[in-house]
Design an enzyme around this catalytic site. Structure first.
Site, PDB file in Angstrom:
ATOM      1  N   SER A   7       0.899  -1.298   0.087  1.00 13.12           N
ATOM      2  CA  SER A   7      -0.073  -0.064  -0.059  1.00 13.12           C
ATOM      3  C   SER A   7       0.814   1.052   0.131  1.00 13.12           C
ATOM      4  CB  SER A   7      -1.021  -0.027   1.160  1.00 13.12           C
ATOM      5  OG  SER A   7      -1.753   1.313   1.268  1.00 13.12           O
ATOM      6  N   HIS A  30      -1.220  -1.365  -4.501  1.00 11.74           N
ATOM      7  CA  HIS A  30      -2.356  -0.920  -3.773  1.00 11.74           C
ATOM      8  C   HIS A  30      -2.372   0.536  -3.614  1.00 11.74           C
ATOM      9  CE1 HIS A  30      -6.184  -2.223  -1.576  1.00 11.74           C
ATOM     10  NE2 HIS A  30      -5.780  -1.288  -0.660  1.00 11.74           N
ATOM     11  N   ASP A  32      -4.740   3.678  -2.119  1.00  9.11           N
ATOM     12  CA  ASP A  32      -6.243   3.966  -1.405  1.00  9.11           C
ATOM     13  C   ASP A  32      -6.417   5.236  -1.742  1.00  9.11           C
ATOM     14  OD1 ASP A  32      -6.445   1.707   0.446  1.00  9.11           O
ATOM     15  OD2 ASP A  32      -4.299   2.081   1.221  1.00  9.11           O
ATOM     16  N   MET A  34      -9.245   8.095  -0.761  1.00 13.41           N
ATOM     17  CA  MET A  34     -10.111   8.281   0.275  1.00 13.41           C
ATOM     18  C   MET A  34     -10.540   9.688   0.060  1.00 13.41           C
ATOM     19  SD  MET A  34      -8.113   7.092   3.764  1.00 13.41           S
ATOM     20  CE  MET A  34      -6.976   5.438   3.416  1.00 13.41           C
ATOM     21  N   HIS A  63      -8.128   0.911  -4.413  1.00 14.08           N
ATOM     22  CA  HIS A  63      -9.239   0.764  -3.378  1.00 14.08           C
ATOM     23  C   HIS A  63     -10.054   2.126  -3.195  1.00 14.08           C
ATOM     24  CE1 HIS A  63     -10.025  -0.307   1.129  1.00 14.08           C
ATOM     25  NE2 HIS A  63     -10.973  -0.243   0.738  1.00 14.08           N
ATOM     26  N   MET A  65     -12.273   4.291  -0.966  1.00 17.44           N
ATOM     27  CA  MET A  65     -13.105   4.296   0.077  1.00 17.44           C
ATOM     28  C   MET A  65     -13.691   5.743   0.159  1.00 17.44           C
ATOM     29  SD  MET A  65     -10.183   2.906   2.780  1.00 17.44           S
ATOM     30  CE  MET A  65      -8.609   2.849   2.038  1.00 17.44           C
ATOM     31  N   MET A 134     -11.779  -6.159   5.029  1.00 14.67           N
ATOM     32  CA  MET A 134     -11.101  -4.994   5.812  1.00 14.67           C
ATOM     33  C   MET A 134     -10.826  -5.653   7.328  1.00 14.67           C
ATOM     34  SD  MET A 134     -10.197  -2.453   3.750  1.00 14.67           S
ATOM     35  CE  MET A 134      -9.565  -1.471   5.219  1.00 14.67           C
ATOM     36  N   ASP A 172      -6.755  -6.467   4.015  1.00 11.72           N
ATOM     37  CA  ASP A 172      -6.021  -4.937   3.991  1.00 11.72           C
ATOM     38  C   ASP A 172      -6.253  -4.441   5.483  1.00 11.72           C
ATOM     39  OD1 ASP A 172      -4.945  -2.511   3.872  1.00 11.72           O
ATOM     40  OD2 ASP A 172      -6.648  -1.842   2.308  1.00 11.72           O
TER      41      ASP A 172
END
Length: 219
Positions: A7, A30, A32, A34, A63, A65, A134, A172
């Site tokens: 990540s 990965h 993220d 957000m 990913h 979020m 998660m 994760d």
């Protein structure tokens, strides 16, 4: 096969290209995303992910979020991400969105927060390429692994195996040399590791260690 997806939340954002080079042995990167709404943190948007895509030799595992993934997720597939995962808690129609992602050439994944049960999705697993369990509350890196999420992972593994599906099961949050064994025994085959990889002296060597540990304890 045990896939290790570091990540970049744990990378040095100012030296992103350098840190991507340090994880050249990883399976995917990965990323993220957000939005400070679905989770209380703000990271990257499409422009930054597009630049990471431009300089990364490794495929991107995005990913999301974020709220309203129906609006935003297809754009990440169009940027060239190999895999786009969105949260079922934020989606109005996960199956329809997954089909749109696949139509744009990306693998389609769904993510489940620690308190979300997988049961409504077990009969729909063939619509997805990946399920992300998660193992921390989403929003921040560096949290401790939640072993209470493992029964959910085992139910997903049993369902995937029983139906002979090729669905990756990803975990994760808090993945280390120790916890990766627990997750692998519970059925995970794809592992997101941030701090464990980027805060080691040799990220490439740590990827190899994690991959070996996961393979030893494979479900």
């Amino acid at each position: 096969m045990a896939r290790i997806n570091p990540s970049i939340l744990a990378a040095d954002f100012v030296n992103m290209e350098r840190d991507l080079a340090r994880i050249a042995s990883a399976d995917l990167v990965h990323v993220d995303v957000m939005d400070n709404h679905f989770v209380p943190n703000l990271t990257f948007g499409p422009q930054m992910v597009g630049r990471i895509q431009d300089v990364s030799a490794i495929p991107l595992d995005v990913h999301l979020m974020i709220d309203d993934p129906e609006r935003w997720a297809p754009g990440y597939a169009e940027l060239g991400a190999a895999s786009v995962t969105f949260h079922v808690e934020a989606s109005s129609d996960p199956v329809a969105l997954a089909r749109r992602l696949r139509d744009r050439g990306a693998r389609a994944g769904i993510a489940l927060k620690p308190g979300t049960e997988p049961d409504p999705y077990l009969e729909l697993l063939d619509e997805f390429d990946q399920v992300l369990v998660m193992t921390v509350e989403p929003g921040f890196g560096g949290q401790s692994f939640m072993p209470e999420t493992m029964p959910k992972l085992r139910r997903l593994r049993d369902a995937v195996t029983a139906r002979g599906l090729d669905v990756w099961l990803q975990v994760d949050g808090g993945i280390t040399e120790e916890t990766i064994a627990t997750a692998a025994e519970s059925g995970a085959d794809t592992f997101v590791a941030g701090s464990a990889v980027f805060r080691s002296d040799d990220p490439s060597a740590m990827i190899a260690v994690l991959r070996e540990r996961a393979a030893e304890h494979r479900h």
